[in-house]
Design a protein around this motif. Structure first.
Motif, PDB file in Angstrom:
ATOM      1  N   ARG A  24       4.512  34.886 -11.919  1.00  0.00           N
ATOM      2  CA  ARG A  24       5.086  34.511 -13.207  1.00  0.00           C
ATOM      3  C   ARG A  24       4.090  34.837 -14.303  1.00  0.00           C
ATOM      4  NH1 ARG A  24       4.829  30.524  -9.903  1.00  0.00           N
ATOM      5  NH2 ARG A  24       3.561  29.150 -11.176  1.00  0.00           N
ATOM      6  N   THR A  25       4.605  35.313 -15.429  1.00  0.00           N
ATOM      7  CA  THR A  25       3.761  35.517 -16.599  1.00  0.00           C
ATOM      8  C   THR A  25       4.058  34.403 -17.593  1.00  0.00           C
ATOM      9  OG1 THR A  25       5.388  37.053 -17.523  1.00  0.00           O
ATOM     10  CG2 THR A  25       3.499  38.020 -16.382  1.00  0.00           C
ATOM     11  N   THR A  26       3.007  33.976 -18.309  1.00  0.00           N
ATOM     12  CA  THR A  26       3.140  32.901 -19.281  1.00  0.00           C
ATOM     13  C   THR A  26       2.688  33.393 -20.648  1.00  0.00           C
ATOM     14  OG1 THR A  26       0.906  32.069 -18.805  1.00  0.00           O
ATOM     15  CG2 THR A  26       2.715  31.145 -17.505  1.00  0.00           C
ATOM     16  N   TYR A  27       3.355  32.893 -21.680  1.00  0.00           N
ATOM     17  CA  TYR A  27       3.074  33.297 -23.060  1.00  0.00           C
ATOM     18  C   TYR A  27       3.044  32.041 -23.914  1.00  0.00           C
ATOM     19  CZ  TYR A  27       4.712  37.578 -20.927  1.00  0.00           C
ATOM     20  OH  TYR A  27       4.877  38.643 -20.066  1.00  0.00           O
ATOM     21  N   GLU A  28       1.930  31.818 -24.630  1.00  0.00           N
ATOM     22  CA  GLU A  28       1.770  30.584 -25.390  1.00  0.00           C
ATOM     23  C   GLU A  28       0.813  30.802 -26.559  1.00  0.00           C
ATOM     24  OE1 GLU A  28      -0.765  27.593 -26.451  1.00  0.00           O
ATOM     25  OE2 GLU A  28      -1.387  28.207 -24.458  1.00  0.00           O
ATOM     26  N   PRO A  29       1.057  30.322 -27.735  1.00  0.00           N
ATOM     27  CA  PRO A  29       2.219  29.588 -28.224  1.00  0.00           C
ATOM     28  C   PRO A  29       3.295  30.550 -28.749  1.00  0.00           C
ATOM     29  CG  PRO A  29       0.548  29.593 -29.925  1.00  0.00           C
ATOM     30  CD  PRO A  29      -0.006  30.369 -28.754  1.00  0.00           C
ATOM     31  N   VAL A  30       4.448  30.541 -28.136  1.00  0.00           N
ATOM     32  CA  VAL A  30       5.536  31.451 -28.505  1.00  0.00           C
ATOM     33  C   VAL A  30       6.821  30.653 -28.750  1.00  0.00           C
ATOM     34  CG1 VAL A  30       7.008  33.330 -27.668  1.00  0.00           C
ATOM     35  CG2 VAL A  30       4.552  33.417 -27.276  1.00  0.00           C
ATOM     36  N   GLN A  31       7.362  30.811 -29.960  1.00  0.00           N
ATOM     37  CA  GLN A  31       8.676  30.232 -30.266  1.00  0.00           C
ATOM     38  C   GLN A  31       9.713  31.139 -29.623  1.00  0.00           C
ATOM     39  OE1 GLN A  31       9.353  27.415 -31.506  1.00  0.00           O
ATOM     40  NE2 GLN A  31       7.519  26.810 -32.604  1.00  0.00           N
ATOM     41  N   LYS A  32      10.457  30.606 -28.693  1.00  0.00           N
ATOM     42  CA  LYS A  32      11.369  31.399 -27.859  1.00  0.00           C
ATOM     43  C   LYS A  32      12.516  32.032 -28.641  1.00  0.00           C
ATOM     44  CE  LYS A  32      14.239  27.452 -26.889  1.00  0.00           C
ATOM     45  NZ  LYS A  32      14.893  26.623 -25.920  1.00  0.00           N
ATOM     46  N   SER A  33      12.903  33.213 -28.193  1.00  0.00           N
ATOM     47  CA  SER A  33      14.153  33.832 -28.639  1.00  0.00           C
ATOM     48  C   SER A  33      14.975  34.204 -27.410  1.00  0.00           C
ATOM     49  CB  SER A  33      13.880  35.060 -29.515  1.00  0.00           C
ATOM     50  OG  SER A  33      13.209  36.051 -28.780  1.00  0.00           O
ATOM     51  N   VAL A  34      14.596  33.626 -26.257  1.00  0.00           N
ATOM     52  CA  VAL A  34      15.275  33.842 -24.983  1.00  0.00           C
ATOM     53  C   VAL A  34      15.681  32.485 -24.418  1.00  0.00           C
ATOM     54  CG1 VAL A  34      14.099  36.011 -24.413  1.00  0.00           C
ATOM     55  CG2 VAL A  34      13.034  33.842 -23.777  1.00  0.00           C
ATOM     56  N   THR A  35      16.530  32.506 -23.395  1.00  0.00           N
ATOM     57  CA  THR A  35      16.971  31.276 -22.760  1.00  0.00           C
ATOM     58  C   THR A  35      16.667  31.317 -21.268  1.00  0.00           C
ATOM     59  OG1 THR A  35      19.188  32.174 -22.429  1.00  0.00           O
ATOM     60  CG2 THR A  35      18.825  30.890 -24.427  1.00  0.00           C
ATOM     61  N   VAL A  36      16.524  30.148 -20.676  1.00  0.00           N
ATOM     62  CA  VAL A  36      16.267  30.052 -19.243  1.00  0.00           C
ATOM     63  C   VAL A  36      17.408  30.731 -18.491  1.00  0.00           C
ATOM     64  CG1 VAL A  36      16.053  28.454 -17.299  1.00  0.00           C
ATOM     65  CG2 VAL A  36      14.876  27.967 -19.448  1.00  0.00           C
ATOM     66  N   GLY A  37      17.040  31.563 -17.520  1.00  0.00           N
ATOM     67  CA  GLY A  37      18.012  32.304 -16.725  1.00  0.00           C
ATOM     68  C   GLY A  37      18.274  33.708 -17.252  1.00  0.00           C
ATOM     69  N   GLN A  38      17.852  33.970 -18.481  1.00  0.00           N
ATOM     70  CA  GLN A  38      18.082  35.285 -19.078  1.00  0.00           C
ATOM     71  C   GLN A  38      17.211  36.336 -18.407  1.00  0.00           C
ATOM     72  OE1 GLN A  38      17.720  35.299 -23.359  1.00  0.00           O
ATOM     73  NE2 GLN A  38      17.531  37.517 -23.452  1.00  0.00           N
ATOM     74  N   GLN A  39      17.783  37.507 -18.169  1.00  0.00           N
ATOM     75  CA  GLN A  39      17.029  38.647 -17.650  1.00  0.00           C
ATOM     76  C   GLN A  39      16.378  39.357 -18.826  1.00  0.00           C
ATOM     77  OE1 GLN A  39      16.770  39.633 -14.227  1.00  0.00           O
ATOM     78  NE2 GLN A  39      17.549  37.551 -14.070  1.00  0.00           N
ATOM     79  N   VAL A  40      15.100  39.707 -18.683  1.00  0.00           N
ATOM     80  CA  VAL A  40      14.381  40.435 -19.729  1.00  0.00           C
ATOM     81  C   VAL A  40      13.720  41.652 -19.109  1.00  0.00           C
ATOM     82  CG1 VAL A  40      14.025  38.426 -21.214  1.00  0.00           C
ATOM     83  CG2 VAL A  40      12.341  38.955 -19.466  1.00  0.00           C
ATOM     84  N   ARG A  41      13.421  42.627 -19.939  1.00  0.00           N
ATOM     85  CA  ARG A  41      12.791  43.854 -19.451  1.00  0.00           C
ATOM     86  C   ARG A  41      11.480  44.091 -20.219  1.00  0.00           C
ATOM     87  NH1 ARG A  41      16.124  44.837 -23.289  1.00  0.00           N
ATOM     88  NH2 ARG A  41      15.973  46.568 -24.721  1.00  0.00           N
ATOM     89  N   ALA A  42      10.650  44.942 -19.698  1.00  0.00           N
ATOM     90  CA  ALA A  42       9.378  45.274 -20.333  1.00  0.00           C
ATOM     91  C   ALA A  42       9.623  45.737 -21.762  1.00  0.00           C
ATOM     92  CB  ALA A  42       8.657  46.357 -19.542  1.00  0.00           C
ATOM     93  N   GLY A  43       8.867  45.196 -22.691  1.00  0.00           N
ATOM     94  CA  GLY A  43       8.963  45.585 -24.088  1.00  0.00           C
ATOM     95  C   GLY A  43       9.972  44.796 -24.893  1.00  0.00           C
ATOM     96  N   GLN A  44      10.782  43.989 -24.236  1.00  0.00           N
ATOM     97  CA  GLN A  44      11.781  43.195 -24.946  1.00  0.00           C
ATOM     98  C   GLN A  44      11.116  42.028 -25.675  1.00  0.00           C
ATOM     99  OE1 GLN A  44      15.109  41.999 -22.540  1.00  0.00           O
ATOM    100  NE2 GLN A  44      15.688  40.362 -23.940  1.00  0.00           N
ATOM    101  N   VAL A  45      11.583  41.719 -26.873  1.00  0.00           N
ATOM    102  CA  VAL A  45      11.070  40.577 -27.631  1.00  0.00           C
ATOM    103  C   VAL A  45      11.538  39.299 -26.950  1.00  0.00           C
ATOM    104  CG1 VAL A  45      11.158  39.362 -29.838  1.00  0.00           C
ATOM    105  CG2 VAL A  45      11.015  41.857 -29.798  1.00  0.00           C
ATOM    106  N   ILE A  46      10.580  38.395 -26.663  1.00  0.00           N
ATOM    107  CA  ILE A  46      10.916  37.112 -26.042  1.00  0.00           C
ATOM    108  C   ILE A  46      10.717  35.951 -27.006  1.00  0.00           C
ATOM    109  CG2 ILE A  46      10.464  37.921 -23.700  1.00  0.00           C
ATOM    110  CD1 ILE A  46       7.743  36.377 -23.903  1.00  0.00           C
TER     111      ILE A  46
END
Length: 90
Positions: A24-46
């Protein structure tokens, strides 16, 4: 990967992405623009870097992590920069 967490940890906004293979990768402090369960790809804004969190004030900094099982690893191995040497900051 798959977003497995997007919320607050110890009062800070965090996004966690399962990238497969028990990692798992972790990113902090990040205000999310994604939701739990969402599939994301490399380079996508999270999300966006959140202020005013962290020790970098008045600037902003991202804490990026890599976890395999219960073990923390160096996330730079994901982009092929090795070996890494950490030096004291003072």
């Amino acid at each position: 990967g798959t977003v497995v967490m997007a919320g607050q940890v110890a009062g800070k906004p965090v996004v966690v992405i399962d990238i497969g293979g028990g990692r798992r990768t972790t990113y902090e402090p990040v205000q999310k623009s994604v939701t739990v369960g969402q599939q994301v790809r490399a380079g996508q804004v999270i999300g966006t870097l959140a202020l005013p969190y962290g020790h970098c004030l008045p600037a902003a900094c991202l804490h990026w992590g890599l976890i395999e099982g219960q073990r923390y690893l160096n996330p730079l191995q994901l982009i092929g920069i090795l070996p890494i040497r950490l030096y004291p900051t003072h």
